[in-house]
Design a protein around this motif. Structure first.
Motif, PDB file in Angstrom:
ATOM      1  N   PRO A  31       0.809  -1.223   0.000  1.00 32.06           N
ATOM      2  CA  PRO A  31       0.000   0.000   0.000  1.00 32.06           C
ATOM      3  C   PRO A  31       0.845   1.276   0.000  1.00 32.06           C
ATOM      4  CG  PRO A  31      -0.029  -1.060   2.149  1.00 32.06           C
ATOM      5  CD  PRO A  31       0.703  -1.996   1.249  1.00 32.06           C
ATOM      6  N   THR A  32       0.301   2.307  -0.621  1.00 30.36           N
ATOM      7  CA  THR A  32       0.936   3.636  -0.584  1.00 30.36           C
ATOM      8  C   THR A  32       0.358   4.390   0.618  1.00 30.36           C
ATOM      9  OG1 THR A  32      -0.799   4.654  -1.880  1.00 30.36           O
ATOM     10  CG2 THR A  32       1.028   3.673  -3.116  1.00 30.36           C
ATOM     11  N   ILE A  33       0.841   5.600   0.851  1.00 30.67           N
ATOM     12  CA  ILE A  33       0.305   6.404   1.972  1.00 30.67           C
ATOM     13  C   ILE A  33      -1.179   6.669   1.754  1.00 30.67           C
ATOM     14  CG2 ILE A  33       0.418   8.711   3.037  1.00 30.67           C
ATOM     15  CD1 ILE A  33       3.442   8.587   2.540  1.00 30.67           C
ATOM     16  N   ALA A  34      -1.563   6.819   0.482  1.00 28.81           N
ATOM     17  CA  ALA A  34      -2.970   7.114   0.176  1.00 28.81           C
ATOM     18  C   ALA A  34      -3.912   5.995   0.636  1.00 28.81           C
ATOM     19  CB  ALA A  34      -3.120   7.333  -1.324  1.00 28.81           C
ATOM     20  N   ALA A  35      -3.375   4.811   0.885  1.00 30.71           N
ATOM     21  CA  ALA A  35      -4.245   3.692   1.292  1.00 30.71           C
ATOM     22  C   ALA A  35      -4.659   3.790   2.761  1.00 30.71           C
ATOM     23  CB  ALA A  35      -3.531   2.369   1.037  1.00 30.71           C
ATOM     24  N   GLY A  36      -4.061   4.695   3.534  1.00 34.34           N
ATOM     25  CA  GLY A  36      -4.417   4.836   4.955  1.00 34.34           C
ATOM     26  C   GLY A  36      -4.110   3.545   5.697  1.00 34.34           C
ATOM     27  N   ASP A  37      -5.117   3.042   6.457  1.00 39.35           N
ATOM     28  CA  ASP A  37      -4.840   1.813   7.228  1.00 39.35           C
ATOM     29  C   ASP A  37      -5.197   0.550   6.435  1.00 39.35           C
ATOM     30  OD1 ASP A  37      -7.603   1.715   7.358  1.00 39.35           O
ATOM     31  OD2 ASP A  37      -7.635   1.029   9.439  1.00 39.35           O
ATOM     32  N   LEU A  38      -5.510   0.727   5.157  1.00 40.67           N
ATOM     33  CA  LEU A  38      -5.816  -0.435   4.311  1.00 40.67           C
ATOM     34  C   LEU A  38      -4.511  -1.107   3.888  1.00 40.67           C
ATOM     35  CD1 LEU A  38      -7.981  -2.039   2.711  1.00 40.67           C
ATOM     36  CD2 LEU A  38      -7.791  -0.327   0.887  1.00 40.67           C
ATOM     37  N   LYS A  39      -4.360  -2.408   4.252  1.00 41.18           N
ATOM     38  CA  LYS A  39      -3.068  -3.064   3.997  1.00 41.18           C
ATOM     39  C   LYS A  39      -3.052  -3.850   2.687  1.00 41.18           C
ATOM     40  CE  LYS A  39      -1.570  -5.267   7.660  1.00 41.18           C
ATOM     41  NZ  LYS A  39      -1.739  -6.128   8.840  1.00 41.18           N
ATOM     42  N   SER A  40      -4.164  -4.464   2.358  1.00 45.38           N
ATOM     43  CA  SER A  40      -4.217  -5.227   1.105  1.00 45.38           C
ATOM     44  C   SER A  40      -5.684  -5.500   0.755  1.00 45.38           C
ATOM     45  CB  SER A  40      -3.467  -6.557   1.238  1.00 45.38           C
ATOM     46  OG  SER A  40      -4.077  -7.351   2.231  1.00 45.38           O
ATOM     47  N   ILE A  41      -5.897  -5.946  -0.483  1.00 42.02           N
ATOM     48  CA  ILE A  41      -7.257  -6.341  -0.909  1.00 42.02           C
ATOM     49  C   ILE A  41      -7.148  -7.699  -1.605  1.00 42.02           C
ATOM     50  CG2 ILE A  41      -9.294  -5.747  -2.286  1.00 42.02           C
ATOM     51  CD1 ILE A  41      -8.408  -2.836  -2.298  1.00 42.02           C
ATOM     52  N   ASP A  42      -8.014  -8.617  -1.213  1.00 42.03           N
ATOM     53  CA  ASP A  42      -8.102  -9.904  -1.926  1.00 42.03           C
ATOM     54  C   ASP A  42      -9.424  -9.937  -2.679  1.00 42.03           C
ATOM     55  OD1 ASP A  42      -5.705 -10.968  -1.032  1.00 42.03           O
ATOM     56  OD2 ASP A  42      -6.609 -11.647   0.854  1.00 42.03           O
ATOM     57  N   SER A  74     -15.738  -3.911 -10.653  1.00 43.35           N
ATOM     58  CA  SER A  74     -14.463  -4.409 -10.123  1.00 43.35           C
ATOM     59  C   SER A  74     -13.292  -3.917 -10.957  1.00 43.35           C
ATOM     60  CB  SER A  74     -14.448  -5.938 -10.122  1.00 43.35           C
ATOM     61  OG  SER A  74     -15.534  -6.408  -9.397  1.00 43.35           O
ATOM     62  N   MET A  75     -13.450  -3.935 -12.276  1.00 43.87           N
ATOM     63  CA  MET A  75     -12.360  -3.468 -13.162  1.00 43.87           C
ATOM     64  C   MET A  75     -11.993  -2.030 -12.796  1.00 43.87           C
ATOM     65  SD  MET A  75     -11.261  -5.588 -15.553  1.00 43.87           S
ATOM     66  CE  MET A  75     -10.801  -4.839 -17.105  1.00 43.87           C
ATOM     67  N   ALA A  76     -13.038  -1.195 -12.648  1.00 44.31           N
ATOM     68  CA  ALA A  76     -12.782   0.226 -12.358  1.00 44.31           C
ATOM     69  C   ALA A  76     -12.123   0.377 -10.988  1.00 44.31           C
ATOM     70  CB  ALA A  76     -14.098   0.995 -12.418  1.00 44.31           C
ATOM     71  N   LEU A  77     -12.608  -0.392 -10.001  1.00 44.62           N
ATOM     72  CA  LEU A  77     -12.059  -0.273  -8.639  1.00 44.62           C
ATOM     73  C   LEU A  77     -10.597  -0.717  -8.583  1.00 44.62           C
ATOM     74  CD1 LEU A  77     -15.021  -1.653  -6.506  1.00 44.62           C
ATOM     75  CD2 LEU A  77     -13.903   0.557  -6.216  1.00 44.62           C
ATOM     76  N   ILE A  78     -10.313  -1.826  -9.264  1.00 47.15           N
ATOM     77  CA  ILE A  78      -8.938  -2.348  -9.233  1.00 47.15           C
ATOM     78  C   ILE A  78      -7.997  -1.382  -9.959  1.00 47.15           C
ATOM     79  CG2 ILE A  78      -7.453  -4.233 -10.035  1.00 47.15           C
ATOM     80  CD1 ILE A  78      -9.938  -6.093  -9.572  1.00 47.15           C
ATOM     81  N   ALA A  84      -3.559   4.512  -7.362  1.00 44.42           N
ATOM     82  CA  ALA A  84      -3.384   5.399  -6.201  1.00 44.42           C
ATOM     83  C   ALA A  84      -2.931   4.686  -4.933  1.00 44.42           C
ATOM     84  CB  ALA A  84      -4.704   6.118  -5.928  1.00 44.42           C
ATOM     85  N   GLN A  85      -3.446   3.501  -4.653  1.00 42.74           N
ATOM     86  CA  GLN A  85      -3.270   2.959  -3.305  1.00 42.74           C
ATOM     87  C   GLN A  85      -2.286   1.796  -3.177  1.00 42.74           C
ATOM     88  OE1 GLN A  85      -7.521   2.131  -2.770  1.00 42.74           O
ATOM     89  NE2 GLN A  85      -7.456   3.550  -1.024  1.00 42.74           N
TER      90      GLN A  85
END
Ligand SMILES: C[S@@+](CC[C@H](N)C(=O)[O-])C[C@H]1O[C@@H](n2cnc3c(N)ncnc32)[C@H](O)[C@@H]1O
Length: 391
Positions: A31-42, A74-78, A84-85
């Motif tokens: 994650p980048t700083i922009a991800a905040g406390d989000l560490k990963s997405i599965d 999902s395509m757009a979100l990923i 960014a994140q």
């Protein structure tokens, strides 16, 4: 390779894997700083209410959040998340693994051999052992249920589930029947033959019974196609005949089936089966136009408050049509079971009547006659198609 090219190649691979059913999962990491406390997405594919979607698990510092999206969402979100994140992502398909990693503001794409060679179960049902296995079945591939590797297509999951459920139900009944060689079965209104092929395959190849199965169908092109598939499958005692249910001579048949034969074609099949003295009658119900047309508002009817609504009148017509069918079968010496053979989310045409030979006492017959007469009078029904055919 530019950032966009690597990313778009990776996204294309994801799209293809999703569409052809080879997607195992993907994960976004670093994650980048922009991800905040989000560490990963599965992300993994999932079937929800008969629709193939993607389930996102957002791993935060202290909690996980799960959300489901369509493929386009999902395509757009990923895409957004990777811009960014997150600096890295890994795609797992049954064909290959693919990573993209950001280096000096550019994504670099890398390919690896597949670490998982089978696609995950998408719903509870998929993990179950099936009575009809999908592998190495020419007919399932020829009918568009599976791909050439025996994998059930996403859009055929409901049909495959229905085929299995239906064979499972018949299996139990066939095992209870007096053994007769060969076992003669007629499938009235066989259509594309999905269920006909599966039943033949099960009886001949799994139960190892000597069976003769005939599928009767109006539409000549379906009959030709089904006979070709039967030949290519080496199903020597399965054949399809062009003709109408009402005209088919089914003398000697022990099992007569009609699955989703339209409207009164179901009545034709039941009448034929009863007249042939079949040991087992299996019908899955379809549309119910005849009784709906017959039903007339009876002044002061206790259910008038329901029947004035088209939807409920429609449902009532279905229940009366099938309830009366069961009673006419009982009058003709068949014990009946009427039940939903598969969950309504898989097909709305999910009610089945099974008739097996039985004898009824005179007072039971009288009670059935009284019930039929009262029902017809209450709903202003002049006649039921099956009643006429049996007369
Ligand atoms: C809804 S499809 C069902 C096919 C198949 N039994 C199934 O459940 O997948 C009904 C089929 O019955 C055929 N059919 C309807 N009425 C018929 C009749 N009176 N005689 C012969 N075939 C009939 C139609 O042409 C159609 O292919």
């Amino acid at each position: 390779m530019t950032q966009n090219l690597a990313l778009s190649q990776w996204l294309d691979a994801f799209k293809t894997a999703f569409e052809n059913g080879t997607l195992v999962k993907l994960s976004l990491s670093k994650p980048t700083i922009a991800a905040g406390d989000l560490k990963s997405i599965d992300v993994r594919p999932i079937i929800i209410k008969r629709e193939l979607k993607l389930s996102f698990t957002y791993h935060h510092q202290t909690r996980d959040i799960v959300k489901n999206y369509t493929h386009d969402e999902s395509m757009a979100l990923i895409d957004d998340s990777l811009r960014a994140q997150f600096c890295a992502a890994k795609l797992f398909t049954t064909q290959a693994d693919m990573t993209i990693t950001q280096k000096n503001d550019e994504f670099v794409l890398a390919h690896f051999p597949a670490s998982q060679k089978t696609a995950p179960a998408l719903s509870h049902d998929r993990a179950k052992n099936h009575v009809v296995e999908a592998n190495n079945k020419h007919y399932l591939h020829a009918l568009g249920i599976t791909d050439k590797h025996g994998k059930v297509h996403h859009n055929a999951q409901d049909k495959f589930r229905q085929i299995n459920k239906y064979v499972e139900i018949l299996d139990a009944h066939i095992k209870r029947l007096q053994p007769a060689e060969p076992l003669r079965i007629v499938d009235m209104g066989a259509g594309k033959g999905y269920l006909t092929f599966a039943l033949y395959d099960h009886v001949a190849n799994t139960l190892k019974r000597n069976v003769h199965l005939v599928g009767v169908e109006y539409r000549a092109e379906l009959v030709t196609q089904c006979n070709e598939i039967a030949k290519a499958s080496a199903f020597d005692d399965l054949r399809f005949e062009q003709g109408s249910i009402a005209d088919y001579d089914c003398a000697g048949a022990q099992i007569i089936i009609a699955l989703h034969a339209c409207d009164t074609a179901t009545d034709d099949a039941i009448a034929k089966a009863m007249q042939a003295g079949a040991a087992l009658i299996v019908v899955a119900l379809c549309c119910h136009k005849q009784i709906r047309r017959e039903m007339k508002p009876v002044a002061g009817h206790a259910l008038e408050f329901l029947l004035r609504h088209g939807t409920y009148a429609e449902r009532m017509a279905e229940m009366i049509t099938d309830g009366l069918r069961a009673q006419y079968m009982e009058l003709g010496g068949y014990k009946t079971q009427l039940f939903e053979f598969i969950a309504g989310e898989h097909t709305p045409k999910n009610v089945m009547i099974i008739g097996t030979k039985a004898s009824f006492k005179p007072h039971e017959i009288d009670a059935i006659r009284i019930s039929i007469a009262a029902t017809k009078a209450q709903f202003g029904i002049g006649f039921h198609a099956l009643e006429r055919l049996l007369k």
